[in-house]
Write a protein that holds these residues in place. Structure first.
Motif, short mmCIF file in Angstrom:
data_model
loop_
_atom_site.label_atom_id
_atom_site.label_comp_id
_atom_site.label_asym_id
_atom_site.label_seq_id
_atom_site.Cartn_x
_atom_site.Cartn_y
_atom_site.Cartn_z
N GLY A 184 -9.08 -52.59 90.37
CA GLY A 184 -7.88 -52.38 89.80
C GLY A 184 -6.94 -53.25 90.00
O GLY A 184 -5.74 -53.52 89.17
N LEU A 226 -6.50 -45.92 84.76
CA LEU A 226 -7.39 -46.88 85.53
C LEU A 226 -8.90 -46.63 85.62
O LEU A 226 -9.61 -45.70 85.90
N ARG A 237 -10.00 -48.06 90.88
CA ARG A 237 -8.78 -47.91 92.12
C ARG A 237 -9.30 -48.69 93.10
O ARG A 237 -8.63 -48.41 94.32
N GLY A 267 -5.47 -52.22 86.63
CA GLY A 267 -6.34 -50.99 86.52
C GLY A 267 -7.71 -51.24 86.13
O GLY A 267 -8.59 -50.36 86.35
N LEU A 292 -2.43 -49.32 92.32
CA LEU A 292 -3.57 -48.39 92.21
C LEU A 292 -3.38 -47.04 92.28
O LEU A 292 -4.23 -46.23 91.70
#
Lengths: 578, 234, 247, 138
Positions: free
Chosen positions: A276, A175, A178, A258, A491
């Motif tokens: 994200g 990711l 977040r 992400g 996340l």
């Protein structure tokens, strides 16, 4: 509200979260793409502790499987899915140098994931196996002689498909952000934002109507939600993880779960942010009543803030609940709000004379208790027949015919409170920015209400608030926490998995007819720089609709190519040795 | 783009009745887009012919090929080997493609599997509407961007006729009356004056009634000497 | 039989025909040569029409012509008569002395363009106009007021079309199959409600002619008794238009 | 081509395939002549798969997707129905009875529905006889 959580920076918390909380399903650590290890096929036939072998003569089936020239190794086992069974298969794959394998046992819908992990562990590409359903769709439904013959055919057709399997692309994408982007100005938005930030993830709250800075309470529906809105808003403002962009709106949104990029128009210029996940939390907000109306006719929202100010002297209050379901005034909570504010009034002024005029007492669930409590407190309920009109000369008088007694009543009133006329965010514009569909009545469409509530067709974009459908305040709170929990589980996942059974375009064959782009529910195909169609494997959900309609046969799909389906079908029609 | 539609399967089967080796040749451009002759349609037609053959003991040998553009000689030469020794080649490209194949392979029997219809555009998925009649002398600037030659059943230049009812053409009621659209378009553009005056009779020489047309881009034509050196080199 | 031949037969019977020339089957060359022939043989009145599409006839697979439309046909014929030149440019020693007419459908769309288009026909050369059958009298009156407003009734003789309905079947056929014919449901209901349709048809036709007489700017009526030609004398007598004034 | 009745069923994983599984779990039996081919969505199936199945000796073919409006992928089942209608038109031109191919919609919890579908197709084959391809004398 959620218990006080020790606030730490998002990333720091991740290591803690992922170890304790089950991240998004199917995201265990998966080996990266492995090449094709040849076409020696191993067939593992499961007795399933008698569930299969009691009906199917597994030995004669094994003998038949061994006779197939594409099969290099056959073994009958008690429980291939058990830990011991899997270890045994792992050993056989290595020992017998198998490139791919067939498990003849129960439905792939339940055991596909286990054997995908096993393939990866064995160093094979995760899609280099196929499951023959000789339990639910064979042993359980046919008599022994038929079941045995059928099992042979099923294994033969599954082996013929397995023979043509191709190593599918798998990617685990870290990711890049977040943070959650929460868009909306009402109760749902602030509640969703608080849920996300309370679990330690950054939030960017974009609120188009700028309610978050002036705390414009009356833009929220009446009743206790006003206090809840203010309290949550204060908490958000004091939370370092939350960044407020009030009076601004999202004009561009693209990317993958992400790894989203949003272009936001703020009062002081445009700003590019990364996030994200996104939560669309639009609430229907009451429109401000026309200015030139009589000061003594107010809306429920205004009455709510009046009650909030605790200074109410009026004796006679008549509330008119409009129930017609025309678009603007569809207020699911109209009646509930009226009863709630009448109770709050009775608390402040027990002697107040309150009448509620409404054709349908829609009280929904536990709110019925409020209805009874209001009646006990002496609130008068009238079901009108025909129009309700108001005389303004001198004191206000409300003229209504009571449906049950046909009596024409003329009620004196110091104050008339009408239901709010609710206005919905312009769904079309927002939907096109976030690429999510709207239904015929102009509400956002939640994708799988049973399997993934709060999610939309655009993976990574979640939905709550009454712009997804008229909702009571309690339902809005529930929707906000649902969307927030979905966003957090995204996340919190260590990486985003992409690939597997996804479609792929062969640029040589593509005649750029745009049919795939038109048909895909998830807008996964796009036209790339070589002006050929290309499918973004992170967005593709593997349904195969585009493969079916492509007029130039340019699209194939891992695990379900035309060749594989042809061979599986023809083997099941010709195979089985009978 | 060129819009075409497959001939009914029964008709194609009758045309190749007594043949044995049959090639189905598709094309990847216009006919793929109007779902008439792309690689998918080649597969479906070939499979249908094989089924018909199995059912009726025809012993047809059906093979399949797709050309990038059947109206381009170089692309068509690539399928030369698969045309070799075929009793008939069912081309499901537009009429242009089928004839280019015939030109390059005079001994092959070319059968057109499509009925090429018009120059048009996709209206919505699966629906294709005629737009241009190829009259060689465009009047769109006079008619608010709507062609009366192709889209009016009587190709009138001073329409609409007496049969225009609530915006539809009397000849086929689900087709909009071109002149009703022309009137509204010009009204929107504030150019109704264009059809207040009488538009005189049209010069049809540039249209197909003036004989098959030949368009020449002089700057691209090879002189005889250039041709000699080029052929020499090839 | 072609309108040219039947017009000649009318001449031989002592009647004065209006020859109809459609653009569906004949290109500008054939139309000009027919005009010269008709004029030479004493046919004085010509009605210029674009002509019904072959889809409405009994030979739907025929290829149509439509080289020119009715307005261009008027323009060509007027040039032949007034400037004694064929459209190609060659000179004529003797001009065809013909009285040019056209048709107009006050009930077709787009309504507001209809009168402007009538103007185009008149500038192109139309001297008399035969309208489509009138059933919806209000709409016809609205159309006529627009015509008067533009002064077109003073530039061309407008003849309102009337059709006597012989049977319910004929009425329904005309409503659905005949191009451009608009028959309001009230008319259909009126026939349905009556036993003797024929006399009711005549009565309605006479009523219509009386109503049309009262409309300013209408110079006459043309009776289209499709497949019921024998009823025309009765209708003419009943509306007091008989005997024929000698002009 | 086997001389016994064989019916190919292209079943969508979310709807029909799960309904077949549930029928199994509830031991609701049905004819073994059906051969289930799993696809992620009924919309994946194209006319070519149906035609090829008949050439390989299928006596009947059906495509089973989710209930209309409940497709996991929004409208795959609608695309499948259009494909089956197209196949029917082609098959009748070829000379194979159009009743031998059919589109069904079934939800994953309708355990009894899948055996019903199989029964319907088996009864059609009983009525029409085995595939005409099998009766052709070479």
């Amino acid at each position: 509200m959620t218990p006080e959580v020790h606030l730490r920076k998002g990333d720091e918390l991740i290591s803690l979260v992922t170890s304790t909380r089950p991240a998004r399903p199917g995201s265990r650590r998966l080996r990266s793409v492995a090449e094709d290890k040849g076409d020696r096929i191993g067939v593992f036939i499961c007795r399933c502790g008698g569930a299969v072998s009691r009906t199917v003569d597994v030995d004669s089936v094994a003998a038949h499987a061994a006779s197939l020239n594409s099969v290099a190794f056959v073994k009958v086992m008690e429980f291939p899915c058990s830990a011991g069974g899997r270890a045994e298969i792992l050993e056989d794959i290595r020992e017998k140098n198998l490139g791919r394998f067939v498990v003849a046992g129960c439905s792939p819908r339940t055991h596909e994931k286990i054997f995908r992990a096993l393939a990866a562990k064995a160093g094979l590409n995760q899609s280099m196996f196929e499951i023959a359903n000789i339990r639910e769709q064979c042993a359980f439904v046919h008599v022994p002689s038929e079941a045995t013959a059928k099992a042979k055919v099923l294994i033969e057709s599954t082996a013929s498909k397995c023979n043509l399997l191709l190593p599918a692309p798998y990617e685990q994408i870290p990711l890049s952000s977040r943070k959650a982007l929460v868009v909306g100005s009402g109760l749902s938005a602030v509640v969703a934002a608080s849920h996300v930030s309370d679990q330690g993830f950054g939030v960017i709250l974009v609120d188009p109507r700028g309610t978050s800075n002036e705390g414009e309470a009356n833009s929220i529906k009446a009743g206790e939600s006003v206090e809840l809105f203010d309290k949550t808003l204060q908490r958000l403002k004091s939370n370092p993880l939350v960044r407020m962009l009030s009076g601004s709106k999202v004009i561009e949104f693209e990317g993958h779960p992400g790894d989203f990029r949003a272009l936001i128009q703020t009062p002081d210029g445009e700003e590019d942010i990364r996030c994200g996940a996104a939560i669309l939390a639009f609430d229907a907000s009451p429109t401000h009543a026309a200015e030139d109306r009589d000061r003594r006719e107010i809306t429920q929202a205004e009455f709510g803030s009046l009650l909030g100010s605790r200074v109410v002297k009026m004796e006679n209050i008549v509330m008119i609940v409009s129930d017609n379901s025309s678009e603007e005034t569809v207020g699911r909570g109209n009646y509930v709000d009226a009863v709630a504010s009448s109770l709050r009034l009775k608390e402040l002024l027990p002697s107040a004379d309150v009448t509620i005029i409404g054709s349908e007492a829609r009280m929904y669930g536990l709110h019925e208790l409020d209805h009874i409590r209001a009646q006990e407190r002496g609130v008068r309920f009238i079901r009108p027949k025909g129009e309700v009109d108001i005389k303004h000369e001198g004191g206000l008088r409300v003229l209504v015919t009571d449906a049950s007694s046909d009596a024409a009543l003329s009620l004196p009133a110091d104050l008339v409170v009408r239901s709010d006329v609710l206005r919905f965010e312009d769904a079309k514009k927002v939907a096109s920015v976030f690429k999510i569909p709207i239904n015929a009545r102009g509400f956002f469409v939640e994708s799988e209400v049973r399997l993934e509530p709060g999610s939309t067709l655009n993976r990574g974009v979640f939905l709550c608030g009454s712009a997804a459908g008229p909702r009571l305040v309690s339902e809005e709170l529930l929707g906000a926490s649902t969307a927030a929990s979905q966003a957090v589980s995204l996340l919190a996942s260590p990486f985003i998995e992409a690939g597997g059974t996804v479609a792929e375009v062969d640029p040589e064959k593509c005649s750029v007819c745009l049919n795939c782009i038109r048909i895909c529910p998830y807008t996964a195909p796009f036209i790339n720089e070589e002006s050929k169609a290309e499918i973004d494997i992170q967005t593709c959900q593997g349904c195969g609709i585009c493969v079916g309609i492509c007029p130039s046969k340019a699209i194939q799909m891992y695990g379900y190519t035309d060749a594989q389906l042809f061979s599986q079908a023809s083997a099941s029609l010709r195979g089985g040795g009978t | 783009m060129i819009i075409a539609e497959q001939k009914p399967l029964t008709e194609i089967c009758r045309i190749v009745e007594n043949d044995h080796k049959i090639l189905v040749a598709g094309c990847k451009s216009c006919v793929a887009i109007c779902l008439a002759g792309g690689e998918k349609e080649v597969g479906i037609l070939a499979e249908s012919l094989r089924l018909y053959s199995d059912l009726n003991n025809k012993e047809w040998e059906i093979s399949e090929v797709v050309v990038e553009r059947q109206c381009e000689k170089e692309w068509v030469r690539e399928i030369g080997p698969s045309i070799e020794g075929k009793d008939s080649v069912v081309s499901i490209a537009c009429g242009v493609g089928a004839q280019v194949v015939q030109e390059l392979y005079p001994d092959a029997r070319i059968v057109s599997g499509l009925n090429t219809s018009n120059m048009g555009a996709p209206d919505e998925p699966g629906i294709f509407l005629e737009k241009c009649g190829g009259c060689g002398d465009c009047v769109l600037h006079l008619t608010g961007g709507i062609c009366p030659i192709a889209r009016c059943a009587k190709s009138m230049l001073n329409g609409p006729c007496g049969g225009s009812q609530n915006g539809k053409c009397e000849v086929n009621p689900d087709t909009p009356c071109a002149w009703d659209q022309i009137y509204n378009s010009l009204k929107r553009l504030g150019r109704l004056n264009l059809i207040e005056k009488v538009i005189p009779p049209k010069n049809w020489i540039p249209s197909s009634s003036g004989g098959p047309r030949k368009i020449v881009r002089a700057e691209a034509v090879l002189t005889p000497e250039e041709k000699k050196t080029k052929e020499g080199v090839d | 039989m072609s309108s040219f031949a039947s017009s000649l037969l009318c001449l031989q019977e002592g009647a004065e025909p209006v020859m109809q020339m459609t653009c569906r089957d004949r290109n500008r060359i054939a139309l000009q040569s027919d005009l010269l022939g008709a004029a030479a043989l004493g046919i004085k009145n010509v009605l210029c029409l674009s002509g019904d599409h072959q889809r409405f006839g009994n030979q739907k697979e025929a290829k149509n012509v439509y080289d020119i439309d009715s307005i261009q046909e008027l323009q060509i014929f007027r040039t032949m008569r007034d400037e004694k030149t064929v459209w190609g440019g060659d000179k004529l020693e003797q001009a065809p002395n013909v009285f040019l007419g056209a048709t107009e459908n006050p009930f077709a769309d787009p309504l507001e363009f209809r009168v402007m288009r009538l103007g185009k026909k008149i500038t192109a050369g139309a001297e008399f106009i035969q309208t489509q059958a009138v059933f919806d009298i209000e709409r016809f009156e609205r159309w006529m007021s627009d015509v008067r407003e533009r002064g077109l009734d003073r530039k061309a003789h407008i003849l309102a079309g009337v059709v006597p309905l012989k049977s319910l079947g004929a009425a329904k056929y005309m409503k659905t199959k005949v191009p451009g014919m608009v028959i309001p449901d009230s008319t259909i209901e009126r026939i349905r409600a009556v036993g003797d349709v024929k006399s009711e048809g005549v009565k309605m036709c006479v009523e219509k002619i009386e109503q049309i007489k009262s409309i300013k700017g209408v110079h006459g009526v043309h009776i289209m008794a499709i497949a019921w030609e024998e009823i025309v004398p009765e209708i003419v007598q009943k509306t007091g238009l008989y005997p024929r004034p000698n002009v | 081509m086997s001389d016994r009745m064989r019916i190919v069923g292209f079943c969508c994983s979310h709807g029909a395939y799960s309904s077949a599984d549930l029928a199994g779990v509830m031991r609701i039996s049905y004819s073994p002549s059906v051969m289930i081919i799993r696809v992620p969505c009924a919309g994946r199936i194209d006319v070519l798969h149906i035609l090829r199945a008949f050439r390989d000796g299928a006596d009947a073919v059906f495509v089973a997707g989710c209930l209309e409006g409940n497709c996991h992928f929004e409208y795959g089942n609608f695309e499948a129905r259009k494909m089956v209608e197209h196949a029917k038109r082609l098959l009748s031109d070829i000379g194979i009875e159009a009743e031998r191919v059919e589109m069904f919609n079934v939800a994953s919890n309708q355990a009894w529905r899948f055996p019903e579908i199989v029964g319907e197709m088996v009864s059609r084959v009983d009525k029409l006889g085995l595939s005409p391809l099998k009766k052709v004398i070479k």
